[in-house]
Design a protein around this motif. Structure first.
Motif, PDB file in Angstrom:
ATOM      1  N   LYS A 195       0.813  -1.225   0.000  1.00 42.99           N
ATOM      2  CA  LYS A 195       0.000   0.000   0.000  1.00 42.99           C
ATOM      3  C   LYS A 195       0.846   1.274   0.000  1.00 42.99           C
ATOM      4  CE  LYS A 195      -2.629   0.687   3.654  1.00 42.99           C
ATOM      5  NZ  LYS A 195      -3.769   0.597   4.601  1.00 42.99           N
ATOM      6  N   LEU A 196       1.911   1.282   0.807  1.00 40.51           N
ATOM      7  CA  LEU A 196       2.697   2.511   0.998  1.00 40.51           C
ATOM      8  C   LEU A 196       4.140   2.397   0.532  1.00 40.51           C
ATOM      9  CD1 LEU A 196       1.529   3.532   4.598  1.00 40.51           C
ATOM     10  CD2 LEU A 196       0.666   4.361   2.410  1.00 40.51           C
ATOM     11  N   GLY A 197       4.604   1.178   0.254  1.00 41.78           N
ATOM     12  CA  GLY A 197       5.994   0.999  -0.156  1.00 41.78           C
ATOM     13  C   GLY A 197       6.850   0.405   0.951  1.00 41.78           C
ATOM     14  N   GLU A 198       7.979  -0.160   0.547  1.00 41.22           N
ATOM     15  CA  GLU A 198       8.881  -0.828   1.490  1.00 41.22           C
ATOM     16  C   GLU A 198       9.369   0.110   2.592  1.00 41.22           C
ATOM     17  OE1 GLU A 198       9.655  -3.929   1.718  1.00 41.22           O
ATOM     18  OE2 GLU A 198       8.710  -4.666  -0.116  1.00 41.22           O
ATOM     19  N   HIS A 199       9.509   1.376   2.245  1.00 43.31           N
ATOM     20  CA  HIS A 199      10.008   2.367   3.205  1.00 43.31           C
ATOM     21  C   HIS A 199       9.193   2.347   4.497  1.00 43.31           C
ATOM     22  CE1 HIS A 199      11.138   6.181   4.943  1.00 43.31           C
ATOM     23  NE2 HIS A 199       9.951   6.686   4.721  1.00 43.31           N
ATOM     24  N   MET A 243       3.247   8.226   8.860  1.00 45.54           N
ATOM     25  CA  MET A 243       2.407   7.381   8.004  1.00 45.54           C
ATOM     26  C   MET A 243       1.162   8.128   7.542  1.00 45.54           C
ATOM     27  SD  MET A 243       2.716   3.702   9.856  1.00 45.54           S
ATOM     28  CE  MET A 243       3.063   2.507   8.607  1.00 45.54           C
ATOM     29  N   ALA A 244       0.604   8.968   8.416  1.00 44.90           N
ATOM     30  CA  ALA A 244      -0.567   9.753   8.025  1.00 44.90           C
ATOM     31  C   ALA A 244      -0.241  10.633   6.828  1.00 44.90           C
ATOM     32  CB  ALA A 244      -1.041  10.603   9.199  1.00 44.90           C
ATOM     33  N   ARG A 245       0.942  11.238   6.841  1.00 40.48           N
ATOM     34  CA  ARG A 245       1.330  12.090   5.716  1.00 40.48           C
ATOM     35  C   ARG A 245       1.441  11.276   4.427  1.00 40.48           C
ATOM     36  NH1 ARG A 245       4.286  14.628   9.942  1.00 40.48           N
ATOM     37  NH2 ARG A 245       6.292  13.631   9.484  1.00 40.48           N
ATOM     38  N   SER A 246       1.994  10.075   4.533  1.00 42.84           N
ATOM     39  CA  SER A 246       2.137   9.235   3.342  1.00 42.84           C
ATOM     40  C   SER A 246       0.796   8.713   2.846  1.00 42.84           C
ATOM     41  CB  SER A 246       3.056   8.052   3.646  1.00 42.84           C
ATOM     42  OG  SER A 246       4.350   8.503   3.903  1.00 42.84           O
ATOM     43  N   ASN A 293      10.627   9.007  -3.702  1.00 43.82           N
ATOM     44  CA  ASN A 293       9.222   8.875  -4.093  1.00 43.82           C
ATOM     45  C   ASN A 293       8.458  10.185  -3.998  1.00 43.82           C
ATOM     46  OD1 ASN A 293       9.643   6.171  -4.590  1.00 43.82           O
ATOM     47  ND2 ASN A 293       8.787   5.466  -2.655  1.00 43.82           N
ATOM     48  N   ASN A 294       8.984  11.126  -3.218  1.00 44.14           N
ATOM     49  CA  ASN A 294       8.348  12.442  -3.100  1.00 44.14           C
ATOM     50  C   ASN A 294       8.940  13.466  -4.067  1.00 44.14           C
ATOM     51  OD1 ASN A 294       6.243  12.881  -0.718  1.00 44.14           O
ATOM     52  ND2 ASN A 294       7.684  11.319  -0.058  1.00 44.14           N
ATOM     53  N   GLY A 295       9.800  13.002  -4.964  1.00 44.89           N
ATOM     54  CA  GLY A 295      10.320  13.883  -5.994  1.00 44.89           C
ATOM     55  C   GLY A 295      11.548  14.680  -5.626  1.00 44.89           C
ATOM     56  N   ALA A 296      12.201  14.353  -4.507  1.00 43.96           N
ATOM     57  CA  ALA A 296      13.418  15.078  -4.127  1.00 43.96           C
ATOM     58  C   ALA A 296      14.527  14.818  -5.138  1.00 43.96           C
ATOM     59  CB  ALA A 296      13.872  14.656  -2.729  1.00 43.96           C
ATOM     60  N   GLU A 297      15.347  15.827  -5.364  1.00 44.81           N
ATOM     61  CA  GLU A 297      16.448  15.714  -6.323  1.00 44.81           C
ATOM     62  C   GLU A 297      17.726  15.188  -5.670  1.00 44.81           C
ATOM     63  OE1 GLU A 297      15.964  19.208  -9.460  1.00 44.81           O
ATOM     64  OE2 GLU A 297      15.636  19.933  -7.414  1.00 44.81           O
ATOM     65  N   GLY A 298      17.615  14.758  -4.428  1.00 45.88           N
ATOM     66  CA  GLY A 298      18.761  14.246  -3.702  1.00 45.88           C
ATOM     67  C   GLY A 298      18.516  14.402  -2.216  1.00 45.88           C
ATOM     68  N   VAL A 299      19.587  14.294  -1.444  1.00 41.83           N
ATOM     69  CA  VAL A 299      19.518  14.457   0.009  1.00 41.83           C
ATOM     70  C   VAL A 299      20.410  15.629   0.396  1.00 41.83           C
ATOM     71  CG1 VAL A 299      20.197  13.424   2.217  1.00 41.83           C
ATOM     72  CG2 VAL A 299      18.938  12.064   0.538  1.00 41.83           C
ATOM     73  N   GLY A 300      19.830  16.597   1.087  1.00 41.57           N
ATOM     74  CA  GLY A 300      20.599  17.767   1.511  1.00 41.57           C
ATOM     75  C   GLY A 300      21.094  17.661   2.934  1.00 41.57           C
ATOM     76  N   LEU A 301      20.562  16.685   3.670  1.00 42.62           N
ATOM     77  CA  LEU A 301      20.986  16.454   5.049  1.00 42.62           C
ATOM     78  C   LEU A 301      20.688  15.010   5.423  1.00 42.62           C
ATOM     79  CD1 LEU A 301      21.892  17.217   7.937  1.00 42.62           C
ATOM     80  CD2 LEU A 301      19.544  17.985   8.379  1.00 42.62           C
ATOM     81  N   PHE A 302      21.744  14.237   5.611  1.00 41.87           N
ATOM     82  CA  PHE A 302      21.625  12.887   6.168  1.00 41.87           C
ATOM     83  C   PHE A 302      22.080  13.002   7.614  1.00 41.87           C
ATOM     84  CE2 PHE A 302      22.844   8.124   5.422  1.00 41.87           C
ATOM     85  CZ  PHE A 302      22.163   7.776   6.574  1.00 41.87           C
ATOM     86  N   ARG A 303      21.108  12.917   8.530  1.00 38.08           N
ATOM     87  CA  ARG A 303      21.406  13.046   9.963  1.00 38.08           C
ATOM     88  C   ARG A 303      21.989  11.720  10.461  1.00 38.08           C
ATOM     89  NH1 ARG A 303      16.030  15.280   9.624  1.00 38.08           N
ATOM     90  NH2 ARG A 303      15.969  17.517  10.076  1.00 38.08           N
ATOM     91  N   THR A 304      23.283  11.595  10.448  1.00 38.89           N
ATOM     92  CA  THR A 304      23.901  10.297  10.741  1.00 38.89           C
ATOM     93  C   THR A 304      23.803   9.884  12.197  1.00 38.89           C
ATOM     94  OG1 THR A 304      26.072  11.337  11.070  1.00 38.89           O
ATOM     95  CG2 THR A 304      25.541  10.564   8.858  1.00 38.89           C
ATOM     96  N   GLU A 305      23.454  10.807  13.096  1.00 39.73           N
ATOM     97  CA  GLU A 305      23.388  10.434  14.515  1.00 39.73           C
ATOM     98  C   GLU A 305      22.367   9.341  14.782  1.00 39.73           C
ATOM     99  OE1 GLU A 305      21.185  14.387  13.948  1.00 39.73           O
ATOM    100  OE2 GLU A 305      23.064  13.467  13.326  1.00 39.73           O
ATOM    101  N   PHE A 306      21.349   9.220  13.894  1.00 37.60           N
ATOM    102  CA  PHE A 306      20.338   8.199  14.123  1.00 37.60           C
ATOM    103  C   PHE A 306      20.876   6.793  13.863  1.00 37.60           C
ATOM    104  CE2 PHE A 306      17.588  11.979  13.330  1.00 37.60           C
ATOM    105  CZ  PHE A 306      17.104  12.074  14.629  1.00 37.60           C
ATOM    106  N   LEU A 307      22.019   6.692  13.194  1.00 32.17           N
ATOM    107  CA  LEU A 307      22.675   5.391  13.060  1.00 32.17           C
ATOM    108  C   LEU A 307      23.289   4.960  14.386  1.00 32.17           C
ATOM    109  CD1 LEU A 307      24.604   5.913   9.677  1.00 32.17           C
ATOM    110  CD2 LEU A 307      22.380   4.804  10.005  1.00 32.17           C
ATOM    111  N   MET A 332      14.564  19.852   2.849  1.00 40.86           N
ATOM    112  CA  MET A 332      13.387  19.854   3.721  1.00 40.86           C
ATOM    113  C   MET A 332      12.858  18.447   3.912  1.00 40.86           C
ATOM    114  SD  MET A 332      10.972  21.518   0.762  1.00 40.86           S
ATOM    115  CE  MET A 332      12.258  22.728   0.450  1.00 40.86           C
ATOM    116  N   SER A 333      11.814  18.302   4.714  1.00 36.26           N
ATOM    117  CA  SER A 333      11.177  16.996   4.855  1.00 36.26           C
ATOM    118  C   SER A 333      10.627  16.591   3.497  1.00 36.26           C
ATOM    119  CB  SER A 333      10.055  17.049   5.890  1.00 36.26           C
ATOM    120  OG  SER A 333       9.037  17.915   5.453  1.00 36.26           O
ATOM    121  N   ALA A 334      10.623  15.282   3.247  1.00 41.18           N
ATOM    122  CA  ALA A 334      10.217  14.789   1.930  1.00 41.18           C
ATOM    123  C   ALA A 334       8.818  15.258   1.548  1.00 41.18           C
ATOM    124  CB  ALA A 334      10.301  13.263   1.907  1.00 41.18           C
TER     125      ALA A 334
END
Length: 579
Positions: A65-69, A194-197, A287-301, A527-529
């Protein structure tokens, strides 16, 4: 009557309220005979297996329904049920204390929920919901109860609940649930994401919505403003019906912009990219049409675990993002930004009176060089797999920037010696989020490839107002002339040296701010996707040349309210999108 909460998912819902009652679950402590212990252990294991089977089905349905993400959250829930720290402890509690399975599971789950709920980071607090969801499912399996359906309604309703778990949200039927509101939660909760998606309007953080609203009450839910209107009059209903129609029409129009480049009315291309927190978010960005990633917040790893991620784990994560987006699309990786409101239980940081002004981000990395080098090695190795760029957070002085670059050079030399490939031309930039850095941006620009302006911190440091403190939240003013002038200084300094300037704070996706930022010459908006398509539509209707005049006038004004009104009055395209 009106209730104010947090805007979690844009859109409008009009209909009768349905109050989802919390299901009581038996958590009474019962001492069992020693001869029954292994049978109780088997009962708990069976319930866990049943819960995992249910989650597998929800995961597959969500992926379809929403994708693997979005299905990844349920894969995480399954891993929780396989974790010795959770189920293993509950099984051990049954054996060691001779207690019933329900009590043992509830006690272990509650300990973990309390730990996550007490953390300063909103992101980590929201993870407590994962344990609530999983434990609730296992307890239901133990009791033999079937979960009540959230879709058994004759007509679309506005659903009210104390909280909605990720699995609750994933199973909502958009034709039966017009929108939902919860007492707790924030914009980063899984239910909000999920509501946004799913394009279900949602308001969270109402505090007492389920106690204030009654079943059948006529409701208007305004997901754009975080507002609930109870028993609206006919004129208000008519006005919101018109808003709802305009919003839905706009959403359909936006989908036509998904794969288009971001080009202004006068033919200027700007980069429209997304902020992400983990590799799975990259698919959502694409999937939201972003042309790339402007910020990968690596701390969540680094968070939600009990040890540092290895070089190989980080390399795989960065490579996955690059490969998900494609060889040419930029991926800007921010080095570890821990401290402030983000803590690691296994990194013993000192207790500080003002952690946002203390030992955090690049300050930790420059002090703990081995930790820093592990991440730098992983980023450099991944750089051969795509258009990876890297930036340092919290740089305040030229000396810090030079010290960070010296460690980067040492790391490159070590990789050269080992014969390990990396992109020798990888761009290296820095975030500008401290006023001191903005003021000396002309000096810093000579030694970086780009700037990325982090407005969330830049605003709080400029205004000396903790953005987490409700008492001073009125001073969180991204449109304050002082903030706008610092932003202009950074962009001008970058351009003078032939470098590009981006922005990755919340301001970059603010529709009222975009005309000013475009007029100031911002090259990249991150920005947010979910904000990408509205921003692209707006930018396509703006002329950079015209916005230069708007920005110049805005910077001469005295108050942020005055600036916002001015933009909304003068730029018709903004009003068309602020439905």
């Amino acid at each position: 009557m009106q209730l104010k909460g947090i805007a979690a998912a844009s859109g409008y819902a009009i209909g009768p309220a349905f109050i989802m009652q919390e299901q009581a679950q038996d958590v009474e402590r019962k001492v069992i005979d020693a001869s029954q212990v292994e049978a109780e252990v088997s009962r708990l294991q069976h319930a866990v297996n049943q819960a995992m089977a249910e989650l597998e089905k929800i995961k597959d349905d969500t992926a379809a329904k929403l994708g693997e993400h979005h299905a990844e959250i349920f894969a995480t829930h399954i891993l929780v049920l396989q974790d010795e720290e959770f189920v293993g402890q509950a099984l051990e509690k049954v054996r060691s204390e001779s207690v019933n399975a329900e009590y043992a599971l509830h006690e272990v789950a509650q300990q973990l929920i309390d730990i996550f709920s007490s953390m300063d980071s909103e992101y980590m607090r929201e993870r407590a919901a994962d344990f609530r969801d999983v434990s609730k499912r296992v307890l239901a399996a133990l009791s033999g109860e079937k979960s009540a359906s959230l879709n058994d309604f004759e007509s679309p309703v506005v659903l009210f609940a104390h909280d909605l778990t990720p699995s609750d949200t994933a199973q909502l039927d958009r034709s039966k649930v017009a929108g939902f509101a919860t007492n707790i939660g924030g914009r980063t909760s899984h239910s909000a994401i999920m509501a946004r998606s799913m394009e279900i309007p949602a308001v969270v953080g109402l505090k007492n919505g389920t106690e204030t609203v009654n079943n059948g009450d006529m409701i208007i839910l305004d997901g754009a403003r975080g507002l609930i209107i109870v028993h609206p009059d006919q004129d208000t209903i008519a006005a919101y019906e018109e808003k709802k129609q305009k919003f839905e029409k706009r959403q359909e129009e936006m989908k036509l912009y998904k794969d288009k480049p971001t080009v202004t009315l006068d033919g200027k291309h700007v980069e429209l990219v997304a902020n992400i927190g983990n590799p799975e978010d990259a698919l959502g960005a694409r999937n939201n049409g972003a042309e790339g990633v402007g910020l990968f917040r690596t701390e969540f790893l680094y968070m939600g675990r009990d040890n540092f991620p290895t070089e190989e784990e980080q390399y795989q994560a960065y490579t996955t993002v690059a490969e998900t987006l494609g060889k040419e699309k930029p991926v800007v990786i921010r080095t570890l930004d821990i401290g402030g409101d983000k803590e690691l239980p296994y990194l013993e940081l000192p207790h500080e009176m003002n952690p946002f002004l203390g030992y955090r981000a690049i300050r930790i990395c420059l002090d703990q060089v081995d930790l820093f080098k592990t991440q730098l090695r992983a980023i450099l190795r991944a750089s051969v797999h795509g258009n990876i760029k890297m930036m340092y957070p919290m740089i305040a002085t030229l000396a810090e920037l030079r010290q960070a670059n010296a460690i980067l050079d040492e790391t490159k030399a070590e990789l050269d010696k080992e014969g390990i490939a990396y992109n020798k031309d990888m761009e290296v930039g820095m975030m500008v989020e401290i006023p001191a850095a903005a003021i000396i941006a002309d000096q810093l620009a000579k030694e970086v490839d780009f700037f990325s302006i982090g407005t969330n911190d830049l605003v709080q440091y400029t205004m000396a107002a903790d953005r987490m403190n409700e008492k001073v939240s009125h001073l969180t003013q991204p449109f304050n002339p002082a903030v706008l002038r610092l932003i202009r200084m950074v962009i001008d300094a970058a351009h003078k040296e032939g470098k590009w300037a981006g922005m990755c704070g919340e301001m970059a996706g603010n529709l009222t701010a975009i005309p000013i930022l475009l007029g100031l010459g911002l090259d990249e908006f991150s920005m947010s996707a979910s904000s990408v398509l509205p921003a692209r539509v707006l930018l396509s209707r703006l002329s950079r040349e015209d916005m230069q005049d708007i920005a110049a006038q805005a910077l001469m004004m005295e108050h942020e309210d005055e600036i916002q009104r001015f933009v909304q009055e003068r730029v018709e395209a903004v009003n068309q999108l602020l439905v």
